[in-house]
Design an enzyme around this catalytic site. Structure first.
Site, mmCIF file in Angstrom:
data_model
loop_
_atom_site.group_PDB
_atom_site.id
_atom_site.type_symbol
_atom_site.label_atom_id
_atom_site.label_comp_id
_atom_site.label_asym_id
_atom_site.label_seq_id
_atom_site.Cartn_x
_atom_site.Cartn_y
_atom_site.Cartn_z
ATOM 1 N N LYS A 139 -14.475 -13.824 4.951
ATOM 2 C CA LYS A 139 -15.719 -12.912 5.517
ATOM 3 C C LYS A 139 -16.908 -13.073 4.560
ATOM 4 O O LYS A 139 -16.980 -12.350 3.639
ATOM 5 C CB LYS A 139 -15.005 -11.347 5.072
ATOM 6 C CG LYS A 139 -13.930 -11.039 6.319
ATOM 7 C CD LYS A 139 -13.731 -9.450 5.897
ATOM 8 C CE LYS A 139 -12.321 -9.028 6.288
ATOM 9 N NZ LYS A 139 -11.613 -7.985 5.763
ATOM 10 N N GLY A 178 -7.363 -6.947 0.582
ATOM 11 C CA GLY A 178 -6.103 -7.047 1.166
ATOM 12 C C GLY A 178 -5.260 -8.272 1.227
ATOM 13 O O GLY A 178 -4.145 -8.440 1.130
ATOM 14 N N GLY A 194 -12.576 -3.818 0.890
ATOM 15 C CA GLY A 194 -13.916 -3.353 1.142
ATOM 16 C C GLY A 194 -14.382 -2.346 -0.153
ATOM 17 O O GLY A 194 -15.547 -2.245 -0.518
ATOM 18 N N ARG A 218 0.694 -1.242 0.021
ATOM 19 C CA ARG A 218 0.159 0.160 0.062
ATOM 20 C C ARG A 218 0.986 1.345 -0.025
ATOM 21 O O ARG A 218 0.521 2.202 -0.532
ATOM 22 C CB ARG A 218 -0.889 0.106 1.222
ATOM 23 C CG ARG A 218 -2.001 -1.040 1.084
ATOM 24 C CD ARG A 218 -3.198 -0.999 2.217
ATOM 25 N NE ARG A 218 -4.150 -1.532 1.686
ATOM 26 C CZ ARG A 218 -5.235 -2.186 2.812
ATOM 27 N NH1 ARG A 218 -4.633 -2.246 3.825
ATOM 28 N NH2 ARG A 218 -6.287 -2.687 2.400
HETATM 29 P P1 ADP Z 1 -9.598 -10.429 1.462
HETATM 30 O O1 ADP Z 1 -8.699 -9.484 2.531
HETATM 31 O O2 ADP Z 1 -8.690 -10.850 0.405
HETATM 32 O O3 ADP Z 1 -10.771 -9.923 1.183
HETATM 33 P P2 ADP Z 1 -10.576 -11.991 3.671
HETATM 34 O O4 ADP Z 1 -10.112 -11.209 4.431
HETATM 35 O O5 ADP Z 1 -12.040 -12.451 3.411
HETATM 36 O O6 ADP Z 1 -9.916 -11.957 2.013
HETATM 37 O O7 ADP Z 1 -9.863 -13.365 3.945
HETATM 38 C C1 ADP Z 1 -8.824 -13.840 4.157
HETATM 39 C C2 ADP Z 1 -8.517 -14.879 5.281
HETATM 40 O O8 ADP Z 1 -9.323 -15.990 4.896
HETATM 41 C C3 ADP Z 1 -6.998 -15.311 5.211
HETATM 42 O O9 ADP Z 1 -6.326 -14.894 6.306
HETATM 43 C C4 ADP Z 1 -7.334 -16.983 5.307
HETATM 44 O O10 ADP Z 1 -6.329 -17.589 5.947
HETATM 45 C C5 ADP Z 1 -8.772 -17.156 5.435
HETATM 46 N N1 ADP Z 1 -9.346 -18.472 4.895
HETATM 47 C C6 ADP Z 1 -9.193 -18.985 3.708
HETATM 48 N N2 ADP Z 1 -9.916 -20.120 3.614
HETATM 49 C C7 ADP Z 1 -10.155 -20.390 4.787
HETATM 50 C C8 ADP Z 1 -10.994 -21.323 5.344
HETATM 51 N N3 ADP Z 1 -11.429 -22.666 4.589
HETATM 52 N N4 ADP Z 1 -11.066 -21.442 6.520
HETATM 53 C C9 ADP Z 1 -10.693 -20.546 7.375
HETATM 54 N N5 ADP Z 1 -10.257 -19.111 6.937
HETATM 55 C C10 ADP Z 1 -10.038 -19.141 5.655
HETATM 56 MG MG MG Z 2 -8.949 -9.180 4.696
#
Ligand code: ADP
Ligand code: MG
Length: 401
Positions: free
Chosen positions: A202, A358, A382, A37
């Protein structure tokens, strides 16, 4: 709305320009673990400095509760920003106080200052319009013009994003302009086939995106933590995997609507499970099982190898791909293969490939991919999700209005 070019043409030499950047980087103590970033914020700051502006950067770090908290100090970020700019960055020990005023007053043309964490001030995120406006006036006192370049926060109605833009001549920075252009290409007549890959943890945050993109995408690939709510919605047991019971109905409805619209929804055929969520205390014992046969004592932590290959195949001929959310707990090598397979497939797509989120962006870097192999890596999770949900972004509207 003014673009950065227009602002520069009008002349910024000797003027104090407040730049809202997104410098919210992950820290391990005072060590920056991913400076993506900061690097993304450099072009706008550099252009203003080269044009002779006195650049005053404001940003947040973490979630302090409206008061100073040493662990959320931007001091390490100021040092890194200076290294990347190749010039000293003056650091103000407060945001709008004595130190900020002194620091800004001593800036020379072409120099850059960073103000301490804007969220150390309760007015920044206040829900009260008056409180926010009062803090925005204090920020505006430090500058003659405002440039909005913190894409990761443009969906927030906050003083340094929204209110200050109403008080100063304002322009959109190059990072925000680039991000918005890419998002428009994902929503206004995208090239087909158009595939959307969603994962991460999320779940409920991302269902709105599915809702909006079901009418636009040709294929929807679902992995990561959110997949288990879909598998359960199809009637399968998911053991102790991440599950949002209250979203089962919504997932069922999406599955039905996808079928009606002819949108292909791809769920993994196999998953990697373990009996424990990975922690430092125990060596992971990954096991591949069919997605429909997750043992009751296990949790799914990645899509399986067959699913990785399926997903890659479904992306091979896509002309537009948007990916948000890792396919598994990529932070642990044993559960990173699904994310790697998807990232690799994106690097091979011919058309536009966009990584949003992120953690997804961090995953791409942590797994050693060359950022240049992707069409675009978005800095704002977001913000891009809200845009793709069809919501308006206050930090953009205020510039355009
Ligand atoms: P982004 O920031 O790219 O939008 P998120 O914040 O939604 O993504 O999710 C990222 C997190 O999701 C990572 O820390 C990863 O470890 C977790 N994750 C991915 N698959 C799983 C799973 N099957 N169970 C629990 N956590 C998960
Ligand atoms: Mg995230």
């Amino acid at each position: 709305m003014t673009s950065l070019d227009q602002l520069l043409e009008a002349g910024v030499a000797g003027k104090r320009v407040l730049v809202r950047s997104d410098l919210n980087v992950p820290l391990d103590g005072s060590r920056i673990t991913d400076d993506g970033r900061i690097r993304a914020s450099v072009p706008t700051i550099r252009r203003l400095a080269e044009a002779g502006a006195r650049v005053v950067v404001t940003a947040h770090l973490g979630r302090p509760k409206g008061a100073p908290e040493e662990r959320y100090s931007l001091a390490p970020v100021a040092a890194r920003l200076g290294e990347l700019l190749g010039a000293d960055v003056a650091f103000a020990r407060d945001t709008v106080g004595e130190s900020a005023h002194e620091t800004v007053a001593t800036l020379e043309d072409g120099q850059v200052a960073l103000l301490e964490n804007v969220r150390f001030n309760a007015g920044e995120t206040s829900k009260d319009d008056g409180e926010r406006a009062a803090f925005a006036r204090q920020l505006a006192d430090l500058a003659d013009a405002f440039v909005s370049d913190g894409f990761g926060v443009v969906h927030r109605k906050q003083a340094s994003v929204y209110d200050v833009a109403q008080l100063l001549p304002s322009a959109m920075g190059t990072l925000v302009a680039t991000e918005i252009n890419v998002l428009r290409r994902l929503t206004d007549s995208p090239e087909r086939p158009y595939a959307v890959v969603l994962g991460g943890s999320k779940v409920s945050d991302k269902l709105g995106v599915i809702d909006n993109l079901l009418g636009k995408a040709d294929r929807l690939l679902i992995g990561g933590g959110m997949v288990f709510t879909f598998l359960k919605a199809q009637g399968h047991e998911v053991g102790r995997s991440l599950l949002e019971e209250d979203q089962l109905g919504t997932c069922r409805e999406y599955l039905a609507r996808a079928e009606e619209l002819g949108v292909q929804i791809l769920l993994p055929g196999d998953v990697v499970v373990d009996t424990e969520f990975p922690s430092g205390d125990r060596e992971p014992q990954p096991r591949v099982v069919p997605a429909t046969e997750i043992p009751a004592d296990c949790l799914g932590l990645d899509i399986g190898p067959a699913a990785g290959a399926d997903f890659a195949a479904a992306l091979a001929d896509a002309r537009t791909v948007f990916w948000n959310g890792p396919m598994g707990v990529f932070e642990v090598p044993q559960f990173a293969d699904g994310t790697r397979a998807v990232a690799e497939a994106l690097t091979r797509t011919e058309g536009l490939s966009v990584v949003g989120g992120g953690d997804s962006a961090a995953a791409v870097r942590a797994l050693g991919f060359d950022e240049a192999a992707f069409g675009h890596i978005s800095t704002g999770g977001g913000a891009s999700l809200e845009y793709l949900e069809g919501k308006s972004l206050p930090g953009i509207d205020v510039l355009e209005g």
